[in-house]
Design an enzyme around this catalytic site. Structure first.
Site, PDB file in Angstrom:
ATOM      1  N   HIS A  33     -26.344  20.521 -30.540  1.00 32.51           N
ATOM      2  CA  HIS A  33     -25.634  19.463 -31.250  1.00 32.51           C
ATOM      3  C   HIS A  33     -25.485  19.792 -32.730  1.00 32.51           C
ATOM      4  CE1 HIS A  33     -24.577  15.188 -32.194  1.00 32.51           C
ATOM      5  NE2 HIS A  33     -25.166  15.512 -33.350  1.00 32.51           N
ATOM      6  N   GLU A  34     -26.590  20.099 -33.386  1.00 33.12           N
ATOM      7  CA  GLU A  34     -26.513  20.364 -34.824  1.00 33.12           C
ATOM      8  C   GLU A  34     -25.689  21.606 -35.115  1.00 33.12           C
ATOM      9  OE1 GLU A  34     -27.256  18.235 -36.981  1.00 33.12           O
ATOM     10  OE2 GLU A  34     -28.249  16.884 -35.577  1.00 33.12           O
TER      11      GLU A  34
ATOM     12  N   HIS B 278     -22.133  20.752 -35.595  1.00 35.69           N
ATOM     13  CA  HIS B 278     -21.829  20.403 -36.978  1.00 35.69           C
ATOM     14  C   HIS B 278     -21.669  21.667 -37.825  1.00 35.69           C
ATOM     15  CE1 HIS B 278     -22.285  16.100 -36.697  1.00 35.69           C
ATOM     16  NE2 HIS B 278     -23.546  16.157 -36.323  1.00 35.69           N
TER      17      HIS B 278
ATOM     18  N   HIS C 265     -18.369  23.202 -37.428  1.00 35.35           N
ATOM     19  CA  HIS C 265     -17.360  22.414 -38.135  1.00 35.35           C
ATOM     20  C   HIS C 265     -17.279  22.855 -39.594  1.00 35.35           C
ATOM     21  CE1 HIS C 265     -15.521  18.049 -38.224  1.00 35.35           C
ATOM     22  NE2 HIS C 265     -14.637  18.980 -38.470  1.00 35.35           N
TER      23      HIS C 265
END
Length: 654
Positions: free
Chosen positions: A443-444, A447, A450
Site C-alpha cells: 500500500h505505502e 503512494h 505516485h
C-alpha cells in the site's frame, strides 16, 4: 554554515543529513519564511502588468529554503522525534501557519493573480492559475480585515493544537505499553515476536492490536485492549480531550467565517465526492449490510468460543475459526513472508514488471537513523529518483505507516523525486511479516509510485498532490499485486528452506479473504462516521464531553457494535486531530470504490503486464494534480467508477 540555506550538493537534492543539527532548524525556518516573504513582495512590487510568468511561475519558484528545511524537519517529527524536535515543532507550527496566511491573504498578491490573463495558457498552467485563485478564496482572501484577523488567529491556534495532539499521543502510546513480567502470559505469540517484545507489548496506532489475535491469556488481552482504547482519556498529562474539543470548535468557527455550515462542508468542497450528501449516500449503502454482517460474525464467534465476544476476544477467536474453516493459520504464514524477500521479490518486482523500474541500494548517502535505507530508482530512460525506506518501529517514531518526500518532482524546478516510505514493523532475526504488514508495504509503495512516477511542470501538482479523497486510490490499487500468482510465488517462500508457499495454502488464503469483512468494514465505517459527526458541528453546537459525544454519534449512525469498536477513537484519531484527514477519513472507502473498479480493469486486460502498467502510469500516476482526477479516471477506465466491485470484494452484497 546552515546546510538548509543552500541547495544540497548530493544527488537528486537529497538532504545533507550529516551536516544537519537540531540548532539549524529554527534559523533555517526563520530565514526561509523571510526569503519567501521577500520573493512574494518582489512579485507584488513588479511594475510590469501581471503575467503567468512574472506572477504564477514566480510564486511556484519561491520558498526553496523553506521547502528544504520543512521536508527534513517534518520527516523527523514523525520518524525520529526527540525532545528538542518536539520543542521546535511546538514553536514553529504557529509561525508557519501565520506565514502561510500572510501569503495566501496578501491582497496585492491576490489582485495580481486575478489580473493574470488565462488566454493562451496550456491546460496545466490554466489549472494552476485557477487553483491558486480558488485556494486564496477558500482561505479567506475576500473577507474583511476583522474576519481575516480572526482567521489568522484560528489557523495559528489550530496548527499548535495539531502539533500538541501528536506529541501527547506519541508520549501517551509509549507510556501505555503493556509490560508483562511473567513470560508465560505471552503464550500464543510466535517465538520471534516474544523475543522482539522484550516483555513489553507496544501499542500500534489503530484500536486493534496485532497481539490480540495470538495471546491465549484472556486477561492480558483485556489489558492490552484497554490500554489501546483509553489512550488520551485517562486524565493524565497525555489526555487529548481538551485538544479535541478546542480543535472542533475552532474548525467550526473557521468554516462559518468562510461561508460554510460546518467544517465538513468546507473540506469536501475541494474533493472528488462533490458534497457531504454524496458521501452520506455512499455510506448509507454500506453501513446496514456491514453492521448486519458484523453482528452475525460476532454471534458465530460467540458460539465458537462458548461465551459472549468482547472486543478483546474477537481477533483471537476469529483467527481460530479462520484456521478451522479454511485451514489458514496466520502464524504459519509468517515464515514465508520474510521482509527482504517481500521487498525485493514482491514490491520491487511488481513495479519492475508494470513500469520497468529497477531499484539499486546505495550506501553513500547520509541517514537520519541507522534503520533507514536508500535506493536508486531508474527505468529504461535513465534515473527516476530515490526511494527511502524506514521500515522498523522505534519509540521515537509515531505509529502507523505513511509516505512523504524530501524532494518532489517538477519540470519547472528541474527536480526529480526523493520519496520516503515509513512503516512500524517489529524487527526480528529474520524479520517475518504478517499478511497485513505485507499489505501495508504494498500500500505505502503505491503512494511512493505516485510520487516517483510524477511528470508535471509545477510543484503544486506533483505526485500525491491530489484531492484527499483521491490520494489513497493508487496506493490501494497497488495492494492487488500481493496476491498476484506471479508475484506471490516469488516472494512467499520459506525463509529457511526457500520452499514456496504451498499452492493449497494460497488457495485457502484467497477463500478466506472475505472472512470477517463485516467487522473490518464496520470498524472503518465507525471511524469515518465519527470523523464526520465531529466535523458537522456548527459553531453554535458546543460539546463538553468527548466520550459521551462519541458514544451518541456511533449509536445514531448505527455503528455501535461492541465487538467492532471504531478503528480509531476520538482521543487517538491522529489522522483527524494530528494530521490532514479531518472530515476526510471517508477518503479510504471512496478511493476503494475506484480501486476495486480498477482491479477489474487489470483483470480484463491481462493483469501484471507492461502495457497495463504504462497505461496506468500515463493516465493516472504521472498526472498528479495537473488534471481533474475524475477526468483522468474516466480517460483511463472509459467511464465513471461503479460501486458493485467494492461490494463484492467486501462481501457486502445483499
Amino acid at each position: 554554515m546552515n546546510p538548509f540555506l543552500v541547495p544540497s550538493p548530493l544527488p537528486f537534492g537529497y538532504p545533507d543529513l550529516d551536516a544537519v543539527r537540531e540548532e539549524h532548524f529554527l534559523p533555517a525556518f526563520t530565514a526561509g519564511m523571510a526569503e519567501q516573504r521577500a520573493e512574494v513582495d518582489a512579485i507584488t512590487a513588479d511594475p510590469a502588468p501581471p503575467t503567468f510568468a512574472n506572477t504564477v511561475e514566480a510564486l511556484e519558484r519561491s520558498g526553496a529554503t523553506l521547502r528544504r528545511v520543512s521536508a527534513v524537519f517534518f520527516t523527523l517529527v514523525g520518524s525520529h522525534s526527540t525532545p528538542g524536535i518536539r520543542a521546535i515543532d511546538a514553536e514553529v507550527a504557529p509561525l508557519l501557519a501565520a506565514h502561510a496566511d500572510a501569503l495566501t491573504l496578501d491582497p496585492a498578491l491576490f489582485a495580481r493573480l486575478e489580473a493574470v490573463p488565462a488566454d493562451g495558457l496550456d491546460g496545466e498552467s490554466r489549472r494552476l492559475l485557477e487553483r491558486l485563485r480558488r485556494d486564496a478564496e477558500r482561505a479567506g482572501a475576500r473577507l474583511g480585515d476583522a474576519e481575516q484577523r480572526r482567521l489568522r488567529e484560528i489557523n495559528a491556534e489550530l496548527s499548535a493544537l495539531s502539533t500538541e495532539f501528536g506529541s501527547r499521543l506519541l508520549a501517551g502510546a509509549n507510556a501505555a505499553a503493556v509490560r508483562v513480567e511473567d513470560p508465560a502470559r505471552l503464550d500464543g505469540l510466535p517465538d520471534d515476536a516474544v523475543t522482539a517484545s522484550g516483555g513489553r507489548l507496544a501499542l500500534v496506532l489503530p484500536t486493534a492490536q496485532p497481539a490480540l489475535a495470538s495471546l491465549t491469556d484472556r486477561e492480558l488481552r483485556r489489558e492490552l485492549h484497554t490500554a489501546s482504547t483509553t489512550r488520551g482519556a485517562l486524565g493524565d498529562e497525555h489526555d487529548t480531550r481538551d485538544i479535541v474539543l478546542r480543535t472542533v470548535a475552532l474548525r467550526a468557527e473557521r468554516a462559518a467565517l468562510l461561508g460554510h455550515p460546518h467544517h465538513a462542508s468546507w473540506v469536501v468542497e475541494e474533493g472528488t465526492a462533490g458534497s457531504v450528501e454524496a458521501i452520506d449516500a455512499m455510506l448509507a449503502k454500506l453501513v446496514p449490510v456491514a453492521v448486519a454482517n458484523a453482528r452475525a460474525e460476532a454471534a458465530e464467534l460467540a458460539e465458537h468460543a462458548g461465551h459472549p465476544i468482547e472486543p478483546w476476544d474477537r481477533a483471537f477467536h476469529a483467527e481460530r475459526l479462520r484456521k478451522q474453516r479454511y485451514a489458514v493459520d496466520a502464524a504459519a504464514l509468517r515464515p514465508y513472508l520474510e521482509l527482504e524477500r517481500v521487498l525485493h521479490d514482491g514490491v520491487f518486482f511488481a513495479a519492475h514488471r508494470l513500469y520497468g523500474l529497477t531499484f539499486t541500494e546505495r550506501h553513500d548517502l547520509p541517514l537520519y537513523h541507522p534503520d533507514v535505507r536508500v535506493f536508486d530508482v531508474a527505468d529504461e530512460d535513465g534515473p527516476v529518483g530515490l526511494f527511502v525506506a524506514d521500515l522498523y518501529a522505534r519509540e521515537s517514531k509515531r505509529g502507523g505507516a505513511w509516505m512523504n518526500s524530501f524532494v518532489t518532482q517538477s519540470r519547472l524546478l528541474g527536480t526529480r523525486p526523493v520519496v520516503l516510505n515509513t512503516l512500524n514493523i517489529t524487527r526480528g532475526e529474520p524479520t517475518l511479516l504478517t499478511i497485513d504488514e505485507v499489505r501495508t508495504l504494498f500500500h505505502e509503495f503505491g503512494h511512493a509510485l505516485h510520487g516517483l512516477l510524477s511528470d508535471v511542470e509545477y510543484p503544486t501538482f506533483s505526485g500525491t498532490a491530489v484531492p484527499r479523497d483521491f490520494v489513497e486510490y493508487p496506493s490501494q490499487v497497488n495492494e492487488m499485486w500481493l496476491e498476484d500468482p506471479e508475484v506471490l510465488t516469488r516472494y512467499a517462500r520459506h525463509h529457511v528452506t526457500g520452499e514456496p508457499l504451498p499452492v493449497e495454502m494460497v488457495e485457502r488464503l484467497r477463500e478466506a479473504r472475505r472472512f470477517g469483512e463485516g467487522t473490518a468494514t464496520t470498524e472503518y465505517l465507525a471511524a469515518t462516521l465519527l470523523d464526520l459527526a465531529w466535523h458537522r458541528l456548527g459553531p453554535d453546537s458546543p460539546v463538553d464531553d468527548v466520550l459521551a459525544f462519541e458514544a451518541d454519534a456511533l449509536r445514531e449512525a448505527g455503528v455501535d457494535v461492541p465487538s467492532a469498536p471504531p478503528r480509531y477513537r476520538s482521543t487517538y484519531f491522529n489522522h483527524v486531530f494530528g494530521g490532514g484527514y479531518s472530515a476526510g477519513y471517508y477518503s479510504y472507502i471512496r478511493s476503494e470504490v475506484l480501486d476495486a473498479d480498477t482491479v477489474e480493469w487489470f483483470a480484463e486486460n491481462g493483469g501484471l503486464t507492461r502495457p497495463n502498467g504504462d497505461t496506468f502510469r500515463r493516465e493516472l500516476l504521472s498526472r498528479g494534480g495537473s488534471v481533474d482526477p475524475m477526468e483522468a479516471y474516466r480517460a483511463f477506465r472509459g467511464r465513471d467508477p461503479e460501486l458493485a466491485p467494492l461490494l463484492v470484494r467486501r462481501g457486502l452484497t445483499e
